[in-house]
Structures are given as C-alpha cells and as structure tokens.
Scaffold this active site. Structure first.
Site, mmCIF file in Angstrom:
data_model
loop_
_atom_site.group_PDB
_atom_site.id
_atom_site.type_symbol
_atom_site.label_atom_id
_atom_site.label_comp_id
_atom_site.label_asym_id
_atom_site.label_seq_id
_atom_site.Cartn_x
_atom_site.Cartn_y
_atom_site.Cartn_z
ATOM 1 N N SER A 238 -39.340 52.248 64.506
ATOM 2 C CA SER A 238 -39.537 53.149 65.647
ATOM 3 C C SER A 238 -40.454 54.281 65.234
ATOM 4 O O SER A 238 -40.498 54.685 64.070
ATOM 5 C CB SER A 238 -38.204 53.741 66.100
ATOM 6 O OG SER A 238 -37.790 54.785 65.227
ATOM 7 N N ASP A 239 -41.212 54.822 66.202
ATOM 8 C CA ASP A 239 -41.878 56.090 65.935
ATOM 9 C C ASP A 239 -40.783 57.142 65.764
ATOM 10 O O ASP A 239 -39.618 56.924 66.111
ATOM 11 C CB ASP A 239 -42.849 56.455 67.063
ATOM 12 C CG ASP A 239 -44.012 57.313 66.561
ATOM 13 O OD1 ASP A 239 -43.867 57.963 65.512
ATOM 14 O OD2 ASP A 239 -45.059 57.336 67.224
ATOM 15 N N CYS A 240 -41.158 58.280 65.222
ATOM 16 C CA CYS A 240 -40.146 59.211 64.727
ATOM 17 C C CYS A 240 -39.411 59.925 65.853
ATOM 18 O O CYS A 240 -40.024 60.653 66.633
ATOM 19 C CB CYS A 240 -40.781 60.171 63.748
ATOM 20 S SG CYS A 240 -41.396 59.261 62.305
#
Length: 704
Positions: A238-240
C-alpha cells in the site's frame, strides 16, 4: 534462486509462525522473530534517482530529467548503480544491527505514473507523459535495480497502481474516473510492461480510488488485471497510510478492522502505515481467515528469499567504497549531459569564453542546492550549483558576477527589507556583464508530494504554469537591461515560458540536474558538450485549453490528444549541430495486415552536417489510418539515442512492436482495425509546431 524454490522455502518458514508472528510480518516495519532466525526488516526504501533518505549516495538527475534522455541503456545503468549502492550500504548497516527505515533492499521505485496534467506536483518523479517512453525507461531501470544474477540485487516496485496523477490535495478521498479506453491506452501499458517484461518484484497501490474502488483493494486492477491477466507473482504494497484512508476518507469501510479485511482480501500484502497493527483484532473478530495472513506472508518472504537475505550471496561482498564511487559519479555526469533540453537558441550558445570579459549569473536557482536534486533524493558529499559550475569552468579567465535577484517565491529575500530587495543588485550585475545566465524555476518546496516538505503551493501541486511572481518581475527586469541573456529553467514540470520564449536569447531546461549538475551545465553553456535532451512532456502555453485537473479523461491532454498548439512539443529539443535524416525505409513488412503478426523494422540513414559532434534522438511515430479508435494525433513507437561525429553518417535500425499498429476500443480491447498506417521518422514529432521550431520535417512512410 528461482521463484519456485524461494516460495517453497517461504511457505515452510511461514507455516512455523504463530498468528501473532504472521501479523507482525505484514507491516512495513516487520518485527524480528528470533526463534526462527528472522531479523527485523523495514520494507520502505527509496531509490528514485539515487539511494534516498539514508545518508550519502550518488544523486542522479531527477526522474523527469532521466526521461528527457530518451536513453534506455542509461536507465539500466543508473538502476544498477543505485542497486549497488543500496547493497553496499545494507551490508554495512545490517552488520551493525541497523535495520531502520530507508535501509532495506526493497526499493519503492520507479514511479511509472503518467504525467497527465502539468499542475501535478509529483510529475517530476515520472518519466513523462507518454506510456511507451515510460515503459521503455521503466523496464530498463527495473532490470538495472533487480539485476540478472542468481539473486535479486534489490527488489524494485512499480508505483502508483494505476490511475494516479493528482490532485495531491484530494488524493486521500478522490475517485479518479477513467473509461476502459483511457485505462488500456494510457494508464496501464507501462505497468503491464514492468510486470511482464521487467518482472518487477513489487507493485504499490495508489491513495485514490479508481472508478469507485480504492486502489489498494481493487477488484479489477488487482485481481482481474494484475494477478489475473498479467500473472503477477510478486508482492503488493500500500502507499503510506493509504489503507487508513479506506475508513477515514473514502468511507468504503467504517473502521480499521474492516479496512484490514478489505485490503487483505484483495491481496495488499504489506501495509505502509498503521492500519495493519489491527490485524489481530480483525482476526479475532473472525473478519479474516488465517489463510489470508499466510498468503501475504508467503509472498513477502518469497521476496526476502529471492534477495538472498537468509543466504550468502554474490552481493554480500560489495564494499562500502562503491557508494558515490568514481564510476557512479561519471554515470551521473553522463546523465546530466543527456538530460538538458535546448528549447531556444538565437546563436548566442555556445558561449565563447575568449569573447567574454564578464558574465552575470542571476536568479534564486543559480546558487541553490535544492534546485539540483528534486525530491526523493539522497545526500551528496559535494554539490556543484550553476554558479559554482560556471566559476570553476571559466576560472580567472572571465569575471563572474552574481546576484540572487529575488527569493524563490516570496516578494523579498530579507524579511525586514522592502519588496524586490535584490532587484537593483540584479540590474547592476546585468549592466556590468557581457552576457547573463538567468536561473529561474522551482524546487521540491514548490512542486512535490502533498505533506512531503511543507510545499508552498496547494499541497505540492501548482495552481497554474506561471513562475512565482518574484521571478516574473526579475525576468522582466533582466530583459529591460537590454543585455543578452540565457534562461535556465530548473523545474520538473511544464512552466509558462511564453514571455521568456519571446525575449530570452536562449532557453535551456536542465530539470533538476543532479547534485553536481552545475559542472555539466557549464560545459553545455560553453560548448564543450552539445545539449541533446528531448522533452518528455508538452510545454503548454497556459492552462486555458486543458481540462479540469480532476478530469482523468485524456481528451485534450498530452501530445497524443492535444487540440491546441503547444509552445514546445513533446519530443522536441535542439542541439548545437545539424543532423539530417537522409532516408528511411521499412525492412520487413509491406502491408498493414502484416503488422499484427510481425515487429516492424525501420532503417534510417542519418548524417551530422554541422560542425559539432553531438548526440541526437531518432524518434518514430505511428498513426493508424481508417480506425475511429486511434489516438487523435500520433504516438511514439520507437526511439534511439545516437552519437555522431562531425560529418559522420550512420545507418540506424529501430524496431517497432506490432502493438504500435493496434488501437484500443471503448471496451479496452486491442485490435488491428485500421486500413493502413503512416510511420514518421525524425528527430521530433511530425507536427507543424516541431517543424516550425526546427525547420525540418519527418520522413513519412505509408503502408496499406
């Protein structure tokens, strides 16, 4: 080690873990499991244009500058250099028990999103606006990062999957709507190439939703396309803090445990953020089965085994001395020389040192380190600004005068002074100089990622294409002195250069040229090196003809769909020489029908008719005729960087994929449905603006 063996070992290891241990391994900051001999591991490392955020490393030109090189071989070499430095640092740090963030071997690069809108702050992290260019450069960069040895040298990550390019301020709750034609014609091809050709080990999902579903839990993108059609076998990250957005912003779930359930169901294996800290809660509620935890853990440990993190490998002996070594610095120098685009030249360039007594260097980016490096950068042990590069080059032979001229974006440099407090000095420097080098543009504080460095403009995006007002005033003041001046636009995106194009004697676009880029810029200014970069984006005249920033339809965007005349077109860039195309022929096909089954080989003869040795970029564009599904204008189908000595003639072969002759219909399906095609061979697009700027036409080849 092959994937089958790595997966077998990963499965055996994962089967020994408790539920608590499994849950701890799906976070980006994975815990150690001492009883199984597993050290802690942080999955988050950056290597966009050099090992980033963990101390010293070679800082190459920003990605958009690498895009401007149109050089596949260079991108592979840059990727390999970054991987070598990452390994060298990892070897030393892990030996000392330092397993902190930005110190692992999973590199969350490249960013292969398409630079759809020039206002997007993160566009300079990409290779440009064309899916073919991005795919060729991205594939080679990934191959360089991962290597071709027994083990992966590092694990690359293609991001942000898949329909993502701003606005930054809205990304946590935004729904990017794209039809199937735009999806498969524009947003997906580069990701497909990274997965199928480069065998990229990881894919990162975007923050936003696409067509209603969050990109880190997307049925169509993750299940049907990535793991289904493309048979991706690596891991998904996932992106952060993107999974937290599921319940806090997108409202597709109501609480963290439900977000954990959704993400794991769809195959998001590792969470950059905090939401997977709730895995055990979700498990105990019965929301997720044990098999989902095991599935993701097996994928993650497969990557760790492929990296050789539990074995002795050929990379363990890479010494720390490889960090910022001579070879890598020379490679960065080559990249800078290739990335600079000459937009305008009335004959003032190259400068002749023997004819100049005093040179004025003016502007907020003239002596700025920040203007060299873009974002997602490492730390160089030495920086060479434009001012320093010119001073070093001319030594005592030419007097160099300097003025900052203005603040990068504020109306004054000194807080207690009046507005325009450096303008009189700038005028003085110009008046006392034979020629002025004016350095304007942006840096990572004005264009970048939302929340990344406290960006001054709309969460990292630009509100328009104008230079900051302080710089526009300075530009006009320098022009009013009447002295000849060369403008250097140090920025990672399209700026409104209409005024500059009319009044500057020459314009160079160096992007963010790397930590020591001032040296190479001086060499280009004084003719030791001929500029040879090409625009990987369109430089628009303004934003009036562009659709809304929030509109993800490609209509009216990029060179393939533009309906107005750009100031400077995609693929355009001048040199100090005059390279001509003598002829261009097809080698192996004669009809359009044959293109469905065969690659098409174009043979071109080129000759340097100027008096300067130079690189050039030969480009081939295609337009399928007789199909309602073809892009509005033309599309890049092949390119090759070549070097030509004075008077040298070369025969160059370029291979076009059969896909270049296909179109994409409204359902996203590929078809060879034209009645023929036109192939254009030249040093830029076959459009009227490129022809007007260069005085040259492409060679057209028609097939029926």
């Amino acid at each position: 080690m092959n994937r089958e063996e790595a997966r077998k070992r990963a499965t055996e290891l994962v089967e020994q873990m408790t539920v608590e241990e499994l849950a701890s391994q799906l976070r980006f900051d994975a815990d150690a499991i001492e009883r199984l001999g597993i050290p802690a591991y942080n999955w988050w490392n950056e290597g966009l244009h050099g090992v980033a955020r963990a101390g010293t490393g070679t800082v190459f030109p920003q990605a958009i500058g690498l895009g401007a090189t149109f050089d596949e071989e260079l991108l592979k070499e840059v990727g390999e250099a970054i991987a070598v430095e990452a390994r060298a640092k990892y070897n030393e740090q892990s030996a000392q028990g330092d397993r902190d963030i930005y110190k692992g071997l999973t590199i969350w690069s490249p960013n292969v999103n398409l630079f759809r809108d020039p206002r997007w702050g993160r566009g300079h992290e990409t290779y440009g606006e064309d899916p073919y260019l991005i795919s060729r450069l991205g594939v080679n960069f990934i191959k360089g990062l991962q290597g071709d040895g027994e083990y992966l040298m590092t694990a690359a990550c293609a991001k942000h999957f898949a329909v993502h390019s701003g606005p930054e301020a809205l990304r946590h709750h935004f729904d990017a709507k794209a039809d199937m034609k735009d999806m498969w014609e524009t947003y997906l091809p580069q990701f497909e190439a990274c997965v199928k050709e480069a065998k990229v080990e990881a894919v990162m999902g975007a923050y936003n939703r696409t067509n209603g579903e969050p990109c880190c839990a997307h049925s169509y993108l993750m299940d049907d396309v990535l793991r289904g059609q493309w048979e991706f076998e690596g891991h998904y990250v996932s992106d952060c803090w993107a999974v937290r957005d599921f319940h806090e912003q997108h409202k597709v779930t109501s609480r963290p445990e439900e977000s954990v359930k959704l993400a794991l169901e769809k195959g998001c294996d590792v969470n950059c953020g905090c939401t997977y800290q709730r895995i055990l809660d979700a498990y105990e509620e019965g929301l997720i089965p044990l098999e989902h935890l095991k599935r993701s853990a097996i994928r993650l440990f497969t990557t760790r085994f492929l990296l050789g993190l539990f074995d002795e490998t050929e990379f363990d002996k890479i010494p720390y001395e490889k960090v910022e070594c001579k070879e890598h610095l020379e490679l960065a120098s080559r990249a800078t020389k290739e990335c600079v685009v000459l937009l305008k030249n009335d004959g003032i360039l190259p400068l002749k040192k023997e004819e100049i007594k005093t040179i004025g260097v003016i502007g907020p980016n003239a002596n700025s380190r920040a203007a060299l490096i873009g974002n997602y950068h490492g730390t160089s042990s030495r920086y060479t600004t434009v001012l320093e590069g010119i001073q070093d080059y001319v030594k005592d032979d030419v007097r160099v005068l300097y003025s900052e001229g203005c603040h990068l974006y504020k109306d004054r440099v000194e807080p207690l002074a009046v507005a325009g407090d450096r303008l009189s000095e700038a005028r003085t420097v110009a008046n006392h100089s034979d020629v002025v080098i004016l350095c304007l543009g942006l840096d990572e504080t004005l264009e970048g990622e939302e929340g990344d460095t406290g960006n001054s403009y709309a969460s990292g995006d630009k509100v328009d294409l104008q230079l900051p007002e302080s710089q526009r005033i300075l530009l006009e003041a320098v022009k009013e002195t009447g002295k000849p001046f060369v403008l250097l636009v140090m920025a990672g995106s399209a700026m409104d250069l209409c005024y500059a194009s009319e009044h500057a004697n020459a314009i160079l676009q160096p992007w963010y040229p790397g930590a020591r880029g001032g040296k190479e810029l001086a060499q280009i200014l004084f003719g030791e090196v001929s500029p040879s970069g090409k625009l990987p984006i369109t430089l628009y005249r303004n934003t009036e003809d562009l659709p809304s920033f929030e509109d993800y339809s490609m209509k009216g965007r990029t060179y393939r769909y533009i309906e107005s005349t750009p100031l400077y077109p995609f693929g355009y860039g001048l040199t100090y020489s005059d390279v001509a195309i003598c002829s261009a022929t097809l080698k192996n096909v004669t009809t359009y029908a044959e293109t469905k089954q065969n690659e098409v080989v174009v043979t071109a003869t080129v000759r340097n008719e100027g008096d300067v040795a130079t690189d050039e970029v030969l480009q081939v564009y295609v337009r399928v005729e007789g199909s309602a599904n073809e892009v509005r204008n033309t599309k890049l189908a092949a390119f090759k960087r070549i070097h030509l000595a004075v008077g040298e003639e070369k025969e160059v072969e370029l291979t076009l994929s059969s896909d270049a002759f296909a179109t994409i219909n409204e359902l996203g399906k590929k078809a060879w449905d034209g009645t023929g095609a036109n192939i254009y061979v030249g040093f830029g697009q076959p459009d009227e603006r490129t022809k007007a700027l260069t005085g040259k036409s492409t060679i057209a080849i028609e097939i029926q």
